[in-house]
Design a protein around this motif. Structure first.
Motif, PDB file in Angstrom:
ATOM      1  N   HIS A  67     -64.440 -61.915 -14.229  1.00  0.00           N
ATOM      2  CA  HIS A  67     -65.559 -62.394 -13.430  1.00  0.00           C
ATOM      3  C   HIS A  67     -66.328 -63.462 -14.209  1.00  0.00           C
ATOM      4  O   HIS A  67     -66.463 -63.378 -15.425  1.00  0.00           O
ATOM      5  N   CYS A  69     -70.115 -65.857 -13.465  1.00  0.00           N
ATOM      6  CA  CYS A  69     -71.174 -66.261 -12.534  1.00  0.00           C
ATOM      7  C   CYS A  69     -71.131 -67.782 -12.319  1.00  0.00           C
ATOM      8  O   CYS A  69     -71.828 -68.308 -11.469  1.00  0.00           O
ATOM      9  N   CYS A 111     -72.604 -58.206 -16.758  1.00  0.00           N
ATOM     10  CA  CYS A 111     -72.027 -59.506 -17.098  1.00  0.00           C
ATOM     11  C   CYS A 111     -72.771 -60.126 -18.277  1.00  0.00           C
ATOM     12  O   CYS A 111     -73.994 -60.109 -18.330  1.00  0.00           O
ATOM     13  N   CYS A 113     -71.907 -63.385 -19.281  1.00  0.00           N
ATOM     14  CA  CYS A 113     -71.305 -64.724 -19.256  1.00  0.00           C
ATOM     15  C   CYS A 113     -72.212 -65.788 -19.845  1.00  0.00           C
ATOM     16  O   CYS A 113     -71.750 -66.851 -20.247  1.00  0.00           O
ATOM     17  N   CYS A 118     -76.606 -66.274 -14.208  1.00  0.00           N
ATOM     18  CA  CYS A 118     -75.941 -64.971 -14.363  1.00  0.00           C
ATOM     19  C   CYS A 118     -76.616 -63.897 -13.508  1.00  0.00           C
ATOM     20  O   CYS A 118     -77.839 -63.776 -13.502  1.00  0.00           O
ATOM     21  N   ILE A 119     -75.794 -63.120 -12.794  1.00  0.00           N
ATOM     22  CA  ILE A 119     -76.325 -62.062 -11.925  1.00  0.00           C
ATOM     23  C   ILE A 119     -76.500 -60.741 -12.681  1.00  0.00           C
ATOM     24  O   ILE A 119     -77.028 -59.774 -12.148  1.00  0.00           O
TER      25      ILE A 119
HETATM   26 ZN   LIG Z   1     -72.805 -63.649 -15.521  1.00  0.00          ZN
END
Ligand SMILES: [Zn+2]
Length: 163
Positions: A67, A69, A111, A113, A118-119
């Motif tokens: 995954h 974002c 996450c 990332c 970013c979520i």
């Molecule tokens: Zn993220």
């Protein structure tokens, strides 16, 4: 004819962390491969991608897609294809935005990332605000789930008012 095949993709394992890298460059919009549909199940697991309201397909090698974002590929479940969301260089890791296909994930995670958008909690589209979702490509079944959730909420609110 579009030449797209899983042969251009390789699984890389580093510290038990799997990722999918491309052995060739892709231009934005170019089809990378098809989404496999030989094995469709009605519940999600770590190896599936949701392709319809109650359909999850085992994606085999593509399960190594992580995954992001700020992803570089899009999984289009209407056309059952994976295509480049931006120009991609040879050797680059491929990633997609999981909530673009997943409504409610089997194994949510945090996450890291580092993207400014970013979520943080990746658990499926159901758990994200509309304002976040509208910045991403979303598949038809995710839009249908969203409409259903909205309608159910309105119905629920109406019942509360009527009571
Ligand atoms: Zn993220």
């Amino acid at each position: 004819m579009v030449m797209s095949s899983l042969n251009t993709l390789a699984i890389k394992t580093e510290n038990k962390f799997r990722s999918l890298v491309t052995k060739r460059a892709y231009a934005r919009g170019e089809v990378i491969c098809d989404i496999p549909t030989e094995k469709v199940v009605d519940q999600p697991n770590r190896f599936t991608v949701q392709i319809d309201r109650n359909k999850h397909t085992d994606v085999g090698k593509l399960a190594a897609l992580n995954h992001s974002c700020d992803p570089n590929v899009i999984l289009d479940t209407a056309n059952l294809s994976v295509y480049a969301a931006k120009d991609i260089e040879e050797g680059e890791e491929l990633s997609f935005f999981y909530p673009a296909t997943e409504w409610e994930m089997d194994a949510p995670f945090i996450c890291l990332c580092g993207s400014s958008s970013c979520i943080h909690v990746v658990a499926g589209a159901r758990f994200l605000p509309l304002s976040t979702l509208e910045n991403h490509f979303l598949n038809k079944h995710i839009r249908e789930h969203m409409i259903e959730l909205l309608n159910n909420t309105e119905l629920h609110l109406k019942k509360m008012q009527d009571a």
